[in-house]
Design a protein around this motif. Sequence first.
Motif, short mmCIF file in Angstrom:
data_model
loop_
_atom_site.label_atom_id
_atom_site.label_comp_id
_atom_site.label_asym_id
_atom_site.label_seq_id
_atom_site.Cartn_x
_atom_site.Cartn_y
_atom_site.Cartn_z
N GLU A 37 0.83 -1.19 0.00
CA GLU A 37 0.00 0.00 0.00
C GLU A 37 0.87 1.25 0.00
N SER A 38 0.36 2.27 -0.58
CA SER A 38 1.05 3.55 -0.55
C SER A 38 0.75 4.21 0.79
N LEU A 39 1.76 4.38 1.61
CA LEU A 39 1.56 4.94 2.94
C LEU A 39 1.80 6.44 2.99
N ARG A 40 1.95 7.05 1.86
CA ARG A 40 2.12 8.50 1.84
C ARG A 40 0.79 9.16 2.12
N ASP A 41 0.82 10.22 2.88
CA ASP A 41 -0.41 10.96 3.14
C ASP A 41 -0.22 12.39 2.66
N SER A 42 -1.33 13.04 2.47
CA SER A 42 -1.28 14.40 1.95
C SER A 42 -0.92 15.41 3.03
N GLY A 43 -1.07 15.02 4.28
CA GLY A 43 -0.77 15.93 5.37
C GLY A 43 -1.92 16.84 5.76
N TRP A 44 -3.07 16.70 5.10
CA TRP A 44 -4.21 17.58 5.40
C TRP A 44 -4.72 17.36 6.82
N TRP A 45 -4.56 16.17 7.36
CA TRP A 45 -5.06 15.89 8.71
C TRP A 45 -4.27 16.65 9.76
N ARG A 46 -3.04 17.05 9.44
CA ARG A 46 -2.25 17.83 10.39
C ARG A 46 -2.84 19.21 10.60
N ILE A 47 -3.63 19.66 9.65
CA ILE A 47 -4.30 20.95 9.75
C ILE A 47 -5.77 20.76 10.14
N ILE A 49 -7.52 18.23 11.71
CA ILE A 49 -7.87 17.75 13.05
C ILE A 49 -7.63 18.82 14.11
N PRO A 50 -6.45 19.46 14.16
CA PRO A 50 -6.29 20.53 15.15
C PRO A 50 -7.26 21.69 14.96
N ALA A 51 -7.57 22.03 13.70
CA ALA A 51 -8.52 23.12 13.45
C ALA A 51 -9.90 22.75 13.97
N PHE A 52 -10.32 21.50 13.74
CA PHE A 52 -11.62 21.06 14.24
C PHE A 52 -11.65 21.06 15.77
N VAL A 53 -10.58 20.61 16.40
CA VAL A 53 -10.53 20.57 17.86
C VAL A 53 -10.55 21.98 18.43
N ILE A 54 -9.85 22.89 17.81
CA ILE A 54 -9.86 24.29 18.28
C ILE A 54 -11.25 24.89 18.13
N PHE A 116 -4.89 16.23 21.09
CA PHE A 116 -4.84 16.33 19.64
C PHE A 116 -3.79 17.27 19.10
N LEU A 117 -3.43 18.32 19.82
CA LEU A 117 -2.46 19.25 19.28
C LEU A 117 -1.03 18.86 19.58
N SER A 118 -0.79 18.16 20.66
CA SER A 118 0.60 17.83 21.00
C SER A 118 1.17 16.78 20.06
N ASP A 119 0.38 15.78 19.66
CA ASP A 119 0.90 14.71 18.82
C ASP A 119 0.91 15.08 17.35
N SER A 120 -0.06 15.81 16.89
CA SER A 120 -0.17 16.06 15.46
C SER A 120 0.96 16.95 14.94
N TRP A 121 1.54 17.78 15.77
CA TRP A 121 2.62 18.64 15.30
C TRP A 121 3.97 17.94 15.35
N ASN A 122 4.05 16.78 16.01
CA ASN A 122 5.32 16.08 16.11
C ASN A 122 5.66 15.30 14.85
N TYR A 123 4.67 14.96 14.04
CA TYR A 123 4.92 14.20 12.83
C TYR A 123 5.33 15.15 11.72
N ARG A 124 6.51 14.97 11.24
CA ARG A 124 7.04 15.83 10.17
C ARG A 124 7.04 15.07 8.87
N ARG A 125 6.85 15.80 7.79
CA ARG A 125 6.96 15.19 6.47
C ARG A 125 8.41 14.87 6.21
N SER A 126 8.63 13.68 5.64
CA SER A 126 10.01 13.32 5.33
C SER A 126 10.22 13.16 3.85
#
Length: 126
Positions: A37-47, A49-54, A116-126
């Motif tokens: 499977e292609s495990l690449r993500d678009s990264g939209w969830w990094r924005i 999910i935190p926006a929805f929680v805020i 939700f905000l502490s973990d989502s910002w720790n994942y960086r695109r590589s």
Amino acid sequence: MSAQEQQAATTGAGAQPAGTAGQPTEERHAFGTAKTESLRDSGWWRIAIPAFVILASVALFLVPLVLLITLLVTTSFNTGSAATHQGIPLAWLWITMIVIEVVIAALIARGLLKIFLSDSWNYRRS
């Protein structure tokens, strides 16, 4: 000492690495696993999910506050309200409920933001 040097030192001088001593190489296929499977993500969830929680945390404060402040103003400070005509002071009730709502909403919002905000910002695109 590199990993290759360590492997050469532990296998001995006359030993050959595994898989090169006349063994036929076979092609491996892993169907239905994460390898195919292609495990690449678009990264939209990094924005998203935190926006929805805020936004949910802000709504958690605003919706009850708007209702309770409206009740406080219309029942306690309005001379035409039924509670004022009967001599029943309701300001203490609405102020107490506002304080309780703010404390509970702050605890819930703090927990949600911490989760939700502490973990989502720790994942960086590589």
